[in-house]
Design an enzyme around this catalytic site. Structure first.
Site, PDB file in Angstrom:
ATOM      1  N   LYS A 290     -45.305   7.537  37.943  1.00 35.89           N
ATOM      2  CA  LYS A 290     -45.644   7.343  36.701  1.00 35.89           C
ATOM      3  C   LYS A 290     -46.943   7.443  35.988  1.00 35.89           C
ATOM      4  O   LYS A 290     -47.071   6.128  36.730  1.00 35.89           O
ATOM      5  CB  LYS A 290     -45.016   7.701  35.787  1.00 35.89           C
ATOM      6  CG  LYS A 290     -44.457   7.585  34.399  1.00 35.89           C
ATOM      7  CD  LYS A 290     -43.485   7.859  33.300  1.00 35.89           C
ATOM      8  CE  LYS A 290     -44.039   7.404  31.776  1.00 35.89           C
ATOM      9  NZ  LYS A 290     -42.748   7.027  30.899  1.00 35.89           N
ATOM     10  N   GLU A 376     -28.258   8.868  23.006  1.00 35.14           N
ATOM     11  CA  GLU A 376     -27.901   8.722  21.269  1.00 35.14           C
ATOM     12  C   GLU A 376     -25.913   8.723  20.318  1.00 35.14           C
ATOM     13  O   GLU A 376     -25.234   8.025  20.169  1.00 35.14           O
ATOM     14  CB  GLU A 376     -28.780   9.732  20.088  1.00 35.14           C
ATOM     15  CG  GLU A 376     -30.249   9.429  20.618  1.00 35.14           C
ATOM     16  CD  GLU A 376     -30.113  10.129  21.515  1.00 35.14           C
ATOM     17  OE1 GLU A 376     -32.306  10.143  21.871  1.00 35.14           O
ATOM     18  OE2 GLU A 376     -29.350  10.680  22.561  1.00 35.14           O
ATOM     19  N   ARG A 404     -28.945  13.942  17.047  1.00 35.91           N
ATOM     20  CA  ARG A 404     -28.263  14.127  17.792  1.00 35.91           C
ATOM     21  C   ARG A 404     -27.065  13.904  18.219  1.00 35.91           C
ATOM     22  O   ARG A 404     -26.287  14.034  18.851  1.00 35.91           O
ATOM     23  CB  ARG A 404     -28.328  13.570  19.393  1.00 35.91           C
ATOM     24  CG  ARG A 404     -30.458  14.817  19.223  1.00 35.91           C
ATOM     25  CD  ARG A 404     -31.520  13.998  20.509  1.00 35.91           C
ATOM     26  NE  ARG A 404     -30.909  14.098  22.196  1.00 35.91           N
ATOM     27  CZ  ARG A 404     -30.745  14.672  23.143  1.00 35.91           C
ATOM     28  NH1 ARG A 404     -31.665  16.062  22.720  1.00 35.91           N
ATOM     29  NH2 ARG A 404     -30.417  14.868  24.620  1.00 35.91           N
TER      30      ARG A 404
END
Length: 634
Positions: A290, A376, A404
């Site tokens: 990353k 979530e 969600r």
């Protein structure tokens, strides 16, 4: 901003507009193209802000996929999409890349409306595998032989939906490819058993290097070297499940390939060409870094996941025009203070420790802090379980992501009337991240649920008091507050609890009354003050509670003044204004004219917060216009 004449200066990129162009390039030219794309991404995000580190990590992967597969007939489905800037650049949007995340510009996420190469609109994690499975089944029904490739990050693999898709797709045995982009990071450092599993013995970099070094060593053994190389290759598959994490995916029905070095183009291309010849479910494990190619992002990928405009030479964000603390920072400081005095308070987040302001809490109370990964639904029900045992969980999740877990909020928290606090950061208009991230639905999707309190502070000081109210009231609570800096109001040293369901009269008036919720209170006050100079008398009420409303104050005001404007940063259907109309209907209030200001029944595209508030009439000038129209009878 990177302008067209500056793009012309790029050696290879200037002639690349679509994937067909890159298929004409040599490996050496592709390597140069990768460097030029990285530079364009860095220079553009330095001006516009955006998701830098993720997209820098997928440049070679993007080029390899478009080089090998016949896109857009072959379909690439990106998960989340903040790793897709290179994809945008080589699929016809190079000339407009400088408009990234700007009003009327290109989105920061894949959008089907923008390009046929964007196969699926994304912004929330964990959707790519299910969507790709849908494409695959559609191909079968239509008799089309095109390839479907889902690109999902290792962080997104913590979502339950990703495993639902894996479980189903693996069993179907259809021609589908999943690319697992493993950089050992999502937004916050990855957590959970899967993350440990993916890295349980050796990192992919180490595995790749080990295999390469072993092969070189064996080849250098006189006479028998080549024979040993062949034997080692035959043994590789038998040993793979012990050395690399392929066994799990193979048990789910996927042929596992990898881990592959994600920044070596020749290696990636050769492997994808081999994989392309297969007609079965395949999972390709790619190891990337990353922030690759920009030292500051490589060193601190979390900081450069999503970043505002910055100095490319130093990597430092440009100073904010405001020195005020953000709402997120105020929340973080307040919950730490409350937790110091109440050991029952625990904090839960879904892979957003820093983003939700819980970094200090996680350091001071490590045993009371829980990052459950991008999950979530699990976060909410996990918190509900803790609440049954006497704890007060504060679940810090962006407004757009709590939706969600709607069923869990309703069924596992509110039905049982458990004292779980939902701290909804980035509520209301968010800005440049666009339609997938605007937090403009939470009033509507929460207000219909019994037992829940919904609060919205007018400023950062009121946020302190509301958080204390939330943790002490013993009920499910949604506390929503906006993205960005606070207003710089003085902060009370010690927060205190507010009276449940009581609004605040901010200013008195007789000509018209404004009922405002949350971040719209101060623009309403500014509008009233401006019109006062013209002799108009406007009453402003800070609702504080969207549920329950202050029925007595609001109905008494309506009966006296007769002209009411409600203001909210939420969609109008089912929102705060709708709650006021419901109240008036219930109380049989008649003869009152009500105008609701908010977001119409539509999705809100990307632009700055200021531009969007101006567009929807939610700033001072918009409220003034609405008042004039109502008082003039128009």
């Amino acid at each position: 901003m990177v302008k067209q004449q500056e793009i012309i200066n790029y050696g290879v990129l200037k002639d690349v507009n679509y994937p067909a162009d890159i298929r004409k390039l040599s490996i050496a030219e592709l390597g140069k193209l990768a460097r030029e794309i990285r530079d364009l991404i860095i220079q553009t995000v330095a001006v516009s802000g955006g998701h830098l580190a993720s997209s820098l990590g997928t440049v070679e992967l993007t080029l390899a996929l478009h080089y090998v597969f016949n896109t857009p007939e072959d379909k690439i489905v990106w998960d989340v999409g903040h790793q897709a800037y290179a994809h945008k650049i080589i699929t016809g949007r190079k000339e407009r890349f400088s408009t990234l995340r700007k009003k009327s510009g290109i989105s920061g996420f894949p959008r089907r409306e923008e390009s046929p190469y964007d196969t699926f609109n994304v912004g929330h994690s964990g959707t790519s595998i299910s969507a790709a499975a849908g494409f695959t089944e559609a191909n079968c029904l239509k008799g089309i032989a095109g390839k479907v490739i889902a690109v999902i990050g290792d962080g997104s693999m913590t979502t339950g939906m990703a495993f639902e898709g894996l479980n189903w797709a693996g069993d179907r045995k259809k021609d589908m490819i999943i690319v697992l982009n493993d950089n050992e990071m999502s937004i916050s450092p990855n957590v959970g058993a899967l993350s440990s599993y993916l890295n349980r013995v050796l990192t992919g970099h180490t595995v790749t290097k080990l295999k390469s070094d072993l092969k070189s060593f064996l080849k250098n053994i006189p006479r028998i070297g080549d024979h040993l190389v062949k034997l080692s290759q035959q043994a590789e598959e038998s040993l793979k499940s012990f050395i690399v994490p392929g066994a799990l995916f193979q048990e789910l029905g996927f042929t596992y390939v990898g881990p592959l070095e994600g920044h070596t183009l020749e290696h990636l291309i050769k492997n994808f060409e081999n994989i392309k010849a297969l007609s079965e479910p395949v999972l390709v494990h790619i190891i990337t870094k990353k922030g690759k190619g920009y030292e500051f992002a490589e060193e601190k990928p979390l900081r450069y996941h999503g970043i505002s405009a910055f100095n490319t030479e130093t990597g430092q964000p440009f100073p904010s025009s405001s020195a005020n603390l953000s709402y997120t920072e105020i929340f973080g400081k307040t919950i730490v203070g409350l937790a110091q005095n109440d050991p029952r308070i625990v904090a839960v987040t879904a892979a957003m420790c820093d983003g939700t302001g819980l970094d200090q809490f996680s350091q001071e109370f490590p045993r009371r802090f829980y990052d459950v990964g991008i999950a979530e639904q699990h976060a909410v029900t996990f918190a509900a379980g803790m609440a049954t045992q006497g704890f007060i969980p504060v679940v810090a999740i962006y407004s757009t992501f709590l939706q969600r877990a709607y069923d869990q909020v309703l069924h596992d928290v509110c039905l049982q009337k458990l004292p779980v606090v939902f701290a909804l950061d980035r509520a209301g208009i968010v800005g440049e991240d666009g339609a997938t991230h605007q937090g403009i639905f939470d009033y509507s999707y929460l207000r219909s649920i019994p037992n829940i309190l919904i609060m919205a502070p007018k400023d950062e000081n009121e946020l302190q008091h509301m958080l204390k109210t939330a943790v002490e009231c013993g009920l499910p609570v949604a506390l929503r507050y906006p993205r960005g800096k606070g207003l710089g109001v003085p902060l009370d040293t010690t927060p205190s609890s507010l009276a449940i369901g009581r609004a605040e009269v901010v200013s008195e008036g007789t000509d018209l009354a404004i009922f405002a919720a949350g971040s719209t209170v101060y623009p309403a006050v500014a509008a009233a003050e401006c019109l006062a100079r013209e002799g108009l008398s406007i009453k402003v009420i800070n609702a504080r509670f969207v549920k329950p409303l202050d029925a007595e104050l609001l109905t008494q005001t309506a009966q006296k003044i007769k002209k009411i404007i409600t203001v909210e940063e939420n969609v109008l259907p089912g929102g705060f204004g709708s709650a006021v109309l419901d109240l008036f209907a219930e109380k049989l209030i008649t003869g009152v004219e009500v105008k609701r200001l908010g977001i119409p029944d539509e999705f809100v595209e990307h632009a700055t917060q200021g531009e969007l508030r101006d567009k929807y009439g939610l700033d001072k000038n918009g409220i003034i216009r609405a008042i004039r129209q109502m008082l003039s009878g128009r």
